[in-house]
Enzyme design. Structure first.
Site, mmCIF file in Angstrom:
data_model
loop_
_atom_site.group_PDB
_atom_site.id
_atom_site.type_symbol
_atom_site.label_atom_id
_atom_site.label_comp_id
_atom_site.label_asym_id
_atom_site.label_seq_id
_atom_site.Cartn_x
_atom_site.Cartn_y
_atom_site.Cartn_z
ATOM 1 N N HIS A 68 0.849 -1.194 0.000
ATOM 2 C CA HIS A 68 0.000 0.000 0.000
ATOM 3 C C HIS A 68 0.886 1.247 0.000
ATOM 4 C CE1 HIS A 68 -2.798 3.097 1.273
ATOM 5 N NE2 HIS A 68 -3.764 2.296 0.858
ATOM 6 N N GLU B 134 -3.855 1.476 -7.386
ATOM 7 C CA GLU B 134 -4.159 2.567 -6.466
ATOM 8 C C GLU B 134 -3.298 3.789 -6.807
ATOM 9 O OE1 GLU B 134 -6.496 1.365 -2.875
ATOM 10 O OE2 GLU B 134 -4.465 1.854 -2.269
HETATM 11 P P1 PGA Z 1 -9.501 6.209 0.165
HETATM 12 O O1 PGA Z 1 -8.267 5.232 0.482
HETATM 13 O O2 PGA Z 1 -10.613 5.349 -0.357
HETATM 14 O O3 PGA Z 1 -9.814 6.855 1.472
HETATM 15 O O4 PGA Z 1 -9.007 7.195 -0.863
HETATM 16 C C1 PGA Z 1 -7.958 4.167 -0.374
HETATM 17 C C2 PGA Z 1 -6.794 3.386 0.141
HETATM 18 O O5 PGA Z 1 -5.953 3.932 0.856
HETATM 19 O O6 PGA Z 1 -6.704 2.167 -0.125
#
Ligand code: PGA
Length: 257
Positions: free
Chosen positions: A101, A171
């Protein structure tokens, strides 16, 4: 691994909620909402990546979903202080882990560390959600090459037979925790690039069947568009997964035919 027909909806709780009692209350309410849903949900319809300390307690009450971890150590059994390895998470009730992440990367996780985490988690037969995403975009599209290189390097220690338990989450760092998500079109282009990269590493059959998720400012309003138009098979959701009503609406909307 599930067939790609079922959307995988994962909540990333980060450092919420404040107490185990709050976490238990949330999961019990979510179970009740899933049980009484008018929309037909599969037997398991959600994933929650929670603080590790809550996992054994939550996995006891979670029947309609999966409970997992937000990170894992790639160092094998031994004399390492403050690390939790995949076999320990699994035996404590975790069904899956997230690896790579951007918030973990920002705290200093290197590509080499990530490659050990991915190898160890997959060798332990743990469902593994591997996050990848660019910090910024350039007009020339060089970020796509960087993403492909990241995937290659991070998965360099994973042998072909272990890919079955791997899920990829796109992401984009610029969309996480903000106000502006990627557009479904932007998402779609990256999904294709990621599948291409995975075909080179693990073969075309795997690249066709791997679940690719999107994460970054997913809300109740936009969740479905990523699945319908963004080419993804599910979502990784931060803030909106920490609100019981919004998260359960997303689960139901994404499973509606
Ligand atoms: P968010 O976070 O949906 O609050 O933008 C996504 C993540 O960190 O996986």
């Amino acid at each position: 691994m599930n067939k790609r027909t079922l959307p995988i909806i994962i909540g990333n709780w980060k450092t919420t909620p404040a107490t185990l009692q709050d976490a238990l209350k949330f999961v019990k309410q979510l179970e009740a909402k899933c049980k009484t849903s008018k929309i037909k949900l599969p037997k398991k319809s959600y994933y929650l990546a929670t603080p590790d300390i809550f996992i054994p307690y939550l996995s006891d009450v979670c029947k309609l979903g999966f409970i997992g971890s937000q990170n894992v150590s790639g160092l094998s059994l031994g004399q390492i202080t403050g690390a939790t390895i995949p076999s320990q998470l699994l035996s404590g009730g975790a069904d899956f882990t997230i690896i790579g992440h951007s918030e973990v990367r920002a705290r200093g996780e290197t590509a080499e560390e990530r490659s050990h985490k991915l190898a160890l988690a997959l060798q332990s037969k743990m469902t593994t959600i591997f996050c990848v995403g660019e910090k910024t975009r350039d007009k020339e599209g060089e970020y796509l090459g960087e993403l492909e290189a990241d995937v290659k390097e991070s998965l360099s220690l994973v042998t072909r037979s272990l890919f079955d338990n791997l899920i990829i989450a796109y992401e984009p760092v610029w969309a996480i925790g903000g106000k502006t998500p990627a557009t479904p079109q932007e998402c779609f282009e990256v999904v294709i690039a990621l599948r291409r990269a995975l075909a080179n590493i693990a073969g075309i059959d795997y690249a066709k069947k791997v679940h690719v998720l999107y994460g970054g400012t997913v809300t109740d309003d936009n969740a479905r568009t990523f699945i319908d138009e963004g080419g993804v098979d599910g979502l990784l959701i931060g803030r909106a997964s920490q609100d019981i009503n919004e998260f359960s609406r997303i689960i139901k909307n994404c499973h509606a035919k």
